[in-house]
Design a protein around this motif. Structure first.
Motif, PDB file in Angstrom:
ATOM      1  N   LEU A 125       0.832  -1.204   0.000  1.00 22.74           N
ATOM      2  CA  LEU A 125       0.000   0.000   0.000  1.00 22.74           C
ATOM      3  C   LEU A 125       0.867   1.254   0.000  1.00 22.74           C
ATOM      4  N   LEU A 126       1.905   1.262   0.841  1.00 20.27           N
ATOM      5  CA  LEU A 126       2.803   2.417   0.899  1.00 20.27           C
ATOM      6  C   LEU A 126       3.520   2.609  -0.432  1.00 20.27           C
ATOM      7  N   LEU A 127       3.908   1.506  -1.069  1.00 15.41           N
ATOM      8  CA  LEU A 127       4.556   1.592  -2.374  1.00 15.41           C
ATOM      9  C   LEU A 127       3.614   2.196  -3.403  1.00 15.41           C
ATOM     10  N   GLY A 128       2.332   1.773  -3.366  1.00 21.40           N
ATOM     11  CA  GLY A 128       1.348   2.325  -4.291  1.00 21.40           C
ATOM     12  C   GLY A 128       1.145   3.815  -4.084  1.00 21.40           C
ATOM     13  N   ILE A 129       1.068   4.236  -2.816  1.00 19.04           N
ATOM     14  CA  ILE A 129       0.909   5.658  -2.509  1.00 19.04           C
ATOM     15  C   ILE A 129       2.129   6.440  -2.983  1.00 19.04           C
ATOM     16  N   PHE A 130       3.318   5.861  -2.787  1.00 15.01           N
ATOM     17  CA  PHE A 130       4.548   6.517  -3.243  1.00 15.01           C
ATOM     18  C   PHE A 130       4.540   6.686  -4.755  1.00 15.01           C
ATOM     19  N   ARG A 131       4.119   5.641  -5.477  1.00 14.10           N
ATOM     20  CA  ARG A 131       4.066   5.732  -6.938  1.00 14.10           C
ATOM     21  C   ARG A 131       3.103   6.824  -7.390  1.00 14.10           C
ATOM     22  N   ILE A 132       1.951   6.890  -6.744  1.00 13.77           N
ATOM     23  CA  ILE A 132       0.972   7.915  -7.116  1.00 13.77           C
ATOM     24  C   ILE A 132       1.524   9.302  -6.840  1.00 13.77           C
ATOM     25  N   ALA A 133       2.156   9.483  -5.682  1.00 14.02           N
ATOM     26  CA  ALA A 133       2.752  10.779  -5.341  1.00 14.02           C
ATOM     27  C   ALA A 133       3.851  11.147  -6.326  1.00 14.02           C
ATOM     28  N   LEU A 134       4.683  10.158  -6.696  1.00 15.05           N
ATOM     29  CA  LEU A 134       5.747  10.398  -7.668  1.00 15.05           C
ATOM     30  C   LEU A 134       5.170  10.802  -9.012  1.00 15.05           C
TER      31      LEU A 134
ATOM     32  N   CYS B 187       2.290  12.248  -9.631  1.00 19.28           N
ATOM     33  CA  CYS B 187       1.755  13.611  -9.534  1.00 19.28           C
ATOM     34  C   CYS B 187       2.879  14.637  -9.590  1.00 19.28           C
ATOM     35  N   LEU B 188       3.988  14.349  -8.894  1.00 21.42           N
ATOM     36  CA  LEU B 188       5.129  15.265  -8.883  1.00 21.42           C
ATOM     37  C   LEU B 188       5.741  15.393 -10.272  1.00 21.42           C
ATOM     38  N   VAL B 189       5.944  14.261 -10.942  1.00 20.10           N
ATOM     39  CA  VAL B 189       6.537  14.299 -12.290  1.00 20.10           C
ATOM     40  C   VAL B 189       5.599  14.989 -13.267  1.00 20.10           C
ATOM     41  N   GLY B 190       4.286  14.723 -13.154  1.00 26.29           N
ATOM     42  CA  GLY B 190       3.316  15.389 -14.020  1.00 26.29           C
ATOM     43  C   GLY B 190       3.340  16.892 -13.833  1.00 26.29           C
ATOM     44  N   TRP B 191       3.409  17.326 -12.575  1.00 22.90           N
ATOM     45  CA  TRP B 191       3.492  18.767 -12.292  1.00 22.90           C
ATOM     46  C   TRP B 191       4.785  19.359 -12.847  1.00 22.90           C
TER      47      TRP B 191
ATOM     48  N   VAL C  39      11.081  14.584 -22.653  1.00 26.96           N
ATOM     49  CA  VAL C  39      10.838  13.207 -23.087  1.00 26.96           C
ATOM     50  C   VAL C  39      11.234  12.231 -21.983  1.00 26.96           C
ATOM     51  N   GLY C  40      12.369  12.494 -21.327  1.00 29.18           N
ATOM     52  CA  GLY C  40      12.802  11.630 -20.229  1.00 29.18           C
ATOM     53  C   GLY C  40      11.792  11.596 -19.093  1.00 29.18           C
ATOM     54  N   LEU C  41      11.268  12.750 -18.719  1.00 29.08           N
ATOM     55  CA  LEU C  41      10.260  12.807 -17.668  1.00 29.08           C
ATOM     56  C   LEU C  41       8.960  12.132 -18.104  1.00 29.08           C
ATOM     57  N   ALA C  42       8.632  12.255 -19.392  1.00 29.15           N
ATOM     58  CA  ALA C  42       7.435  11.580 -19.905  1.00 29.15           C
ATOM     59  C   ALA C  42       7.596  10.063 -19.812  1.00 29.15           C
ATOM     60  N   LEU C  43       8.795   9.547 -20.087  1.00 26.20           N
ATOM     61  CA  LEU C  43       9.059   8.116 -19.943  1.00 26.20           C
ATOM     62  C   LEU C  43       8.893   7.668 -18.494  1.00 26.20           C
ATOM     63  N   ILE C  44       9.421   8.463 -17.560  1.00 27.26           N
ATOM     64  CA  ILE C  44       9.300   8.123 -16.144  1.00 27.26           C
ATOM     65  C   ILE C  44       7.832   8.117 -15.718  1.00 27.26           C
ATOM     66  N   LEU C  45       7.079   9.116 -16.165  1.00 29.39           N
ATOM     67  CA  LEU C  45       5.661   9.183 -15.801  1.00 29.39           C
ATOM     68  C   LEU C  45       4.891   8.001 -16.382  1.00 29.39           C
ATOM     69  N   ALA C  46       5.158   7.661 -17.640  1.00 32.70           N
ATOM     70  CA  ALA C  46       4.479   6.522 -18.264  1.00 32.70           C
ATOM     71  C   ALA C  46       4.809   5.223 -17.534  1.00 32.70           C
ATOM     72  N   GLY C  47       6.068   5.056 -17.154  1.00 33.83           N
ATOM     73  CA  GLY C  47       6.465   3.850 -16.434  1.00 33.83           C
ATOM     74  C   GLY C  47       5.811   3.747 -15.075  1.00 33.83           C
ATOM     75  N   ALA C  48       5.775   4.865 -14.354  1.00 32.82           N
ATOM     76  CA  ALA C  48       5.154   4.856 -13.023  1.00 32.82           C
ATOM     77  C   ALA C  48       3.669   4.553 -13.114  1.00 32.82           C
ATOM     78  N   ILE C  49       2.977   5.197 -14.059  1.00 29.90           N
ATOM     79  CA  ILE C  49       1.538   4.959 -14.212  1.00 29.90           C
ATOM     80  C   ILE C  49       1.278   3.525 -14.662  1.00 29.90           C
ATOM     81  N   GLY C  50       2.136   2.996 -15.545  1.00 26.28           N
ATOM     82  CA  GLY C  50       1.965   1.627 -16.018  1.00 26.28           C
ATOM     83  C   GLY C  50       1.956   0.621 -14.887  1.00 26.28           C
ATOM     84  N   ASN C  51       2.886   0.758 -13.939  1.00 21.76           N
ATOM     85  CA  ASN C  51       2.925  -0.167 -12.811  1.00 21.76           C
ATOM     86  C   ASN C  51       1.844   0.132 -11.779  1.00 21.76           C
ATOM     87  N   ILE C  52       1.409   1.384 -11.702  1.00 15.52           N
ATOM     88  CA  ILE C  52       0.292   1.721 -10.819  1.00 15.52           C
ATOM     89  C   ILE C  52      -0.976   1.000 -11.288  1.00 15.52           C
ATOM     90  N   ILE C  53      -1.195   0.978 -12.602  1.00 15.74           N
ATOM     91  CA  ILE C  53      -2.391   0.323 -13.144  1.00 15.74           C
ATOM     92  C   ILE C  53      -2.419  -1.152 -12.744  1.00 15.74           C
TER      93      ILE C  53
END
Length: 203
Positions: free
Chosen positions: A68-77, A79-83, A100-114
């Motif tokens: 659960l904490l990992l999931g919350i961390f991913r969501i927070a990350l 949001c931070l990268v999106g901002w 582009v690098g930040l977009a890759l990080i955001l896509a990766g984080a959201i992918g594992n969140i899903i």
């Protein structure tokens, strides 16, 4: 680089990540391997409850607070990268490579969140002898398992020192981690930003 273009890039990356995971989840048995290139590249279906490359936060008790904490961390990350992407698109001096690098990080984080957030609700549980299907339910919200499939057993390191055992798998193959496209996005982007965009990031 415009925010619209970055959003499109993120969507394309997410679709690719999820399409591969769903195909693996619904067409392969858990622990099944497909040999892509003999001796060095396999599609090997595993699931993990933790972070990138199969890592997991160990917890005691019936409820997996670490997950659960990992999931919350991913969501927070995310949001931070999106901002950060939104802010940097407004600066004229921001290199396209940074965005582009930040977009890759955001896509990766959201992918594992899903995976973690919804796979436990929409799939049946995979076992070594069955293929999962849509419409199942094996875990609650944020408690699903992450699908991994890329495995590169390049060579065995039978004499690996004990303090370096994290670099080999149970069969002593070097870098025996099994990972997914989302992990690749994050890792490639992180290395690129640190190596090639260090001057801009340091500002």
């Amino acid at each position: 680089m415009k925010l619209k273009n970055l959003s499109l890039l993120i969507m394309v990356l997410l679709v690719a990540d999820q399409a591969l995971k769903i195909w693996v989840k619904t067409h392969m048995h858990l622990d099944e391997a497909i040999i892509v290139f003999p001796d060095w590249f396999q599609l090997r279906f595993i699931e993990n409850k933790g972070a990138a490359y199969g890592m997991h936060i160990a917890t005691s008790g019936a409820f997996d607070w670490g997950k659960l904490l990992l999931g919350i961390f991913r969501i927070a990350l995310s949001c931070l990268v999106g901002w950060l992407i939104w802010r940097l698109t407004k600066r004229k001096d921001t290199p396209k490579g940074v965005l582009v690098g930040l977009a890759l990080i955001l896509a990766g984080a959201i992918g594992n969140i899903i995976d973690s957030a919804f796979y436990g609700l929409i799939f049946s549980e995979s076992t070594p002898y069955t293929v999962a299907h849509f419409g199942g339910h094996y875990a609650g919200l944020m408690m699903g398992k992450v699908v991994d499939m890329f495995y590169f057993p390049l060579f065995q390191w039978n004499s690996c020192p004990r303090f370096l055992h994290f670099l080999v798998d149970s069969n002593n193959y070097f870098f025996g981690a099994i990972f997914n496209l989302a992990d690749v996005y994050i890792s490639v982007a992180a290395v690129y930003l640190l190596v090639f965009q260090y001057k801009f990031i340091s500002k």
